[in-house]
Design a protein around this motif. Structure first.
Motif, PDB file in Angstrom:
ATOM      1  N   ALA A 246       1.071  -1.224   0.011  1.00 37.68           N
ATOM      2  CA  ALA A 246       0.176   0.030   0.086  1.00 37.68           C
ATOM      3  C   ALA A 246       0.808   1.282  -0.239  1.00 37.68           C
ATOM      4  O   ALA A 246       0.521   2.516  -0.426  1.00 37.68           O
ATOM      5  CB  ALA A 246      -1.007  -0.128   1.323  1.00 37.68           C
ATOM      6  N   THR A 247       2.007   1.132   0.500  1.00 33.67           N
ATOM      7  CA  THR A 247       2.904   2.275   0.453  1.00 33.67           C
ATOM      8  C   THR A 247       3.349   2.892  -1.033  1.00 33.67           C
ATOM      9  O   THR A 247       3.779   4.002  -0.994  1.00 33.67           O
ATOM     10  CB  THR A 247       4.079   2.219   0.919  1.00 33.67           C
ATOM     11  OG1 THR A 247       5.100   1.352   0.535  1.00 33.67           O
ATOM     12  CG2 THR A 247       3.948   1.810   2.693  1.00 33.67           C
ATOM     13  N   GLY A 248       3.257   1.913  -1.819  1.00 32.83           N
ATOM     14  CA  GLY A 248       3.558   2.082  -3.414  1.00 32.83           C
ATOM     15  C   GLY A 248       5.137   1.881  -3.386  1.00 32.83           C
ATOM     16  O   GLY A 248       5.779   2.052  -4.666  1.00 32.83           O
ATOM     17  N   TYR A 249       5.984   1.438  -2.556  1.00 29.89           N
ATOM     18  CA  TYR A 249       7.181   1.223  -2.660  1.00 29.89           C
ATOM     19  C   TYR A 249       7.538   0.247  -3.780  1.00 29.89           C
ATOM     20  O   TYR A 249       6.998  -0.785  -3.900  1.00 29.89           O
ATOM     21  CB  TYR A 249       7.540   0.488  -1.362  1.00 29.89           C
ATOM     22  CG  TYR A 249       9.109  -0.148  -1.280  1.00 29.89           C
ATOM     23  CD1 TYR A 249      10.331   0.739  -1.335  1.00 29.89           C
ATOM     24  CD2 TYR A 249       9.301  -1.684  -1.214  1.00 29.89           C
ATOM     25  CE1 TYR A 249      11.447  -0.018  -1.241  1.00 29.89           C
ATOM     26  CE2 TYR A 249      10.618  -2.104  -1.401  1.00 29.89           C
ATOM     27  CZ  TYR A 249      11.501  -1.421  -1.168  1.00 29.89           C
ATOM     28  OH  TYR A 249      12.829  -1.995  -1.183  1.00 29.89           O
ATOM     29  N   GLN A 250       8.636   0.577  -4.457  1.00 30.46           N
ATOM     30  CA  GLN A 250       8.843  -0.046  -5.825  1.00 30.46           C
ATOM     31  C   GLN A 250      10.439  -0.629  -5.594  1.00 30.46           C
ATOM     32  O   GLN A 250      10.651  -1.173  -6.861  1.00 30.46           O
ATOM     33  CB  GLN A 250       8.629   1.084  -6.897  1.00 30.46           C
ATOM     34  CG  GLN A 250       7.463   1.333  -7.330  1.00 30.46           C
ATOM     35  CD  GLN A 250       7.129   2.111  -8.455  1.00 30.46           C
ATOM     36  OE1 GLN A 250       8.124   2.949  -8.974  1.00 30.46           O
ATOM     37  NE2 GLN A 250       5.854   2.448  -8.885  1.00 30.46           N
ATOM     38  N   GLY A 251      11.037  -0.520  -4.702  1.00 29.92           N
ATOM     39  CA  GLY A 251      12.374  -1.252  -4.623  1.00 29.92           C
ATOM     40  C   GLY A 251      12.201  -2.786  -4.238  1.00 29.92           C
ATOM     41  O   GLY A 251      11.228  -3.303  -4.461  1.00 29.92           O
ATOM     42  N   LEU A 252      13.383  -3.245  -3.836  1.00 28.70           N
ATOM     43  CA  LEU A 252      13.450  -4.723  -3.679  1.00 28.70           C
ATOM     44  C   LEU A 252      13.046  -5.068  -2.243  1.00 28.70           C
ATOM     45  O   LEU A 252      13.547  -4.208  -1.223  1.00 28.70           O
ATOM     46  CB  LEU A 252      14.868  -5.082  -4.033  1.00 28.70           C
ATOM     47  CG  LEU A 252      14.968  -5.593  -5.284  1.00 28.70           C
ATOM     48  CD1 LEU A 252      16.683  -5.823  -5.487  1.00 28.70           C
ATOM     49  CD2 LEU A 252      14.283  -6.578  -5.993  1.00 28.70           C
ATOM     50  N   THR A 253      12.354  -6.079  -1.814  1.00 27.63           N
ATOM     51  CA  THR A 253      12.272  -6.641  -0.900  1.00 27.63           C
ATOM     52  C   THR A 253      12.741  -8.099  -0.699  1.00 27.63           C
ATOM     53  O   THR A 253      12.356  -9.033  -1.390  1.00 27.63           O
ATOM     54  CB  THR A 253      10.555  -7.101  -0.435  1.00 27.63           C
ATOM     55  OG1 THR A 253       9.740  -5.577  -0.592  1.00 27.63           O
ATOM     56  CG2 THR A 253      10.127  -7.611   0.976  1.00 27.63           C
ATOM     57  N   VAL A 254      13.735  -8.098   0.018  1.00 24.11           N
ATOM     58  CA  VAL A 254      14.778  -8.967   0.050  1.00 24.11           C
ATOM     59  C   VAL A 254      14.952  -9.984   1.385  1.00 24.11           C
ATOM     60  O   VAL A 254      14.850  -9.490   2.496  1.00 24.11           O
ATOM     61  CB  VAL A 254      16.159  -8.361  -0.002  1.00 24.11           C
ATOM     62  CG1 VAL A 254      17.534  -9.374  -0.057  1.00 24.11           C
ATOM     63  CG2 VAL A 254      16.312  -7.575  -1.435  1.00 24.11           C
ATOM     64  N   VAL A 255      14.875 -11.303   0.781  1.00 23.16           N
ATOM     65  CA  VAL A 255      14.832 -12.282   2.100  1.00 23.16           C
ATOM     66  C   VAL A 255      16.179 -12.181   2.638  1.00 23.16           C
ATOM     67  O   VAL A 255      17.138 -12.271   2.148  1.00 23.16           O
ATOM     68  CB  VAL A 255      14.662 -13.644   1.392  1.00 23.16           C
ATOM     69  CG1 VAL A 255      14.542 -14.617   2.700  1.00 23.16           C
ATOM     70  CG2 VAL A 255      12.883 -13.641   0.974  1.00 23.16           C
TER      71      VAL A 255
END
Length: 285
Positions: A246-255
């Motif tokens: 919902a934030t609109g964050y478009q970077g990577l979400t890294v495990v």
């Protein structure tokens, strides 16, 4: 609602050569990789760095992977002192060495087309008063921020349990000290929110949204700084991932599973299975 771009950290794949790690992540459907600069994967202090960086860029392009550059290698600067020297080290030479490493990381990130460069403050040295430690941190980061601005790559500082900069409130304190420079952003580790923040991880994500430049994710228990595979901790992930989208964050979400390299390929597979409903690639399938 934005779908998430999922990555896996190479610090959880240290038993694999970097080309093999990148091929694995592409085959599993990851969008990108959190590339920790260390002796086993794109050593920032080794010879022919420019050539090796170019080779890595070619591999990333071949596999269609985006990249964030991470700088949490445990012994990359000092083979006997974990994460030493830091940005708040008592010795000016030590602080300068860490600053130089981060400036090098920014240059590598620019050459790779990275989404962000991650870093953290380091522990407050014994006998150092907080004001001195914060001043050292701000001074040490100033050249890095200048390099990041020139390169057009955000610097994403991570609140780390036990460090000087440990919480979201600490991140905002640093922003104020530095005058809120444009290149300064936040790495939010979801497990760390569970570990020590007063707010829930989902609330932390909502509060952090405007400053998010990099995200790390794993399971964790309250009060215990131990990165765990999904399902082995206490985090209720659907509200967290919905808040992040919902934030609109478009970077990577890294495990982020740096202590599990012995099972890296299997955990990369099971982590993708867990996260796939929120994956940008899942939407396209």
């Amino acid at each position: 609602m934005t779908r998430l771009n999922l990555g896996y950290g190479t610090n959880g794949l240290t038993d694999l050569r970097l080309p093999d790690a990148l091929a694995l992540l592409a085959d599993l459907g990851y969008d990108g990789v959190g590339l920790t600069l260390d002796h086993m994967h794109l050593d920032p202090l080794g010879p022919e760095l420019a050539a090796r960086t170019k080779e890595t860029a070619v591999l990333l392009g071949r596999h269609g992977l985006s990249v964030a550059v991470e700088t949490g290698g445990r012994y990359v600067l000092d083979p006997r002192r974990k994460h030493g020297p830091s940005l708040v080290d008592p010795e000016p030479e030590g602080r300068a060495a860490r600053t130089d490493l981060l400036v090098t990381a920014v240059r590598i990130a620019a050459d790779l087309g990275a989404t962000a460069v991650h870093c953290f403050s380091g522990n407050t040295p014994p006998g150092t008063d907080p004001a001195t430690a914060w001043r050292r941190l701000a001074d040490s980061l100033t050249p890095v921020l200048a390099a990041a601005e020139a390169a057009g790559v955000p610097l994403a500082v991570e609140p780390e349990p036990g460090h000087l900069l440990a919480t979201l409130d600490d991140f905002h304190h640093l922003r104020a000290l530095l005058g809120d420079p444009e290149p300064l952003g936040l790495t939010l580790d979801i497990g760390h929110c569970q570990c020590l923040e007063e707010r829930t991880p989902a609330a932390c994500v909502r509060d952090a949204g405007p400053w998010l430049r990099h995200v790390q994710i794993e399971d964790m228990r309250r009060g215990v700084h131990d990165h765990l595979p999904f399902g082995e901790g206490e985090i209720d992930f659907p509200p967290v991932l919905e808040a992040l989208a919902a934030t609109g964050y478009q970077g990577l979400t890294v495990v982020e599973l740096p202590r599990h390299s012995h099972a890296g390929p299997e955990l990369a597979r099971s982590s993708m299975e867990f996260l796939r409903p929120w994956s940008g690639k899942a939407e396209a399938c």
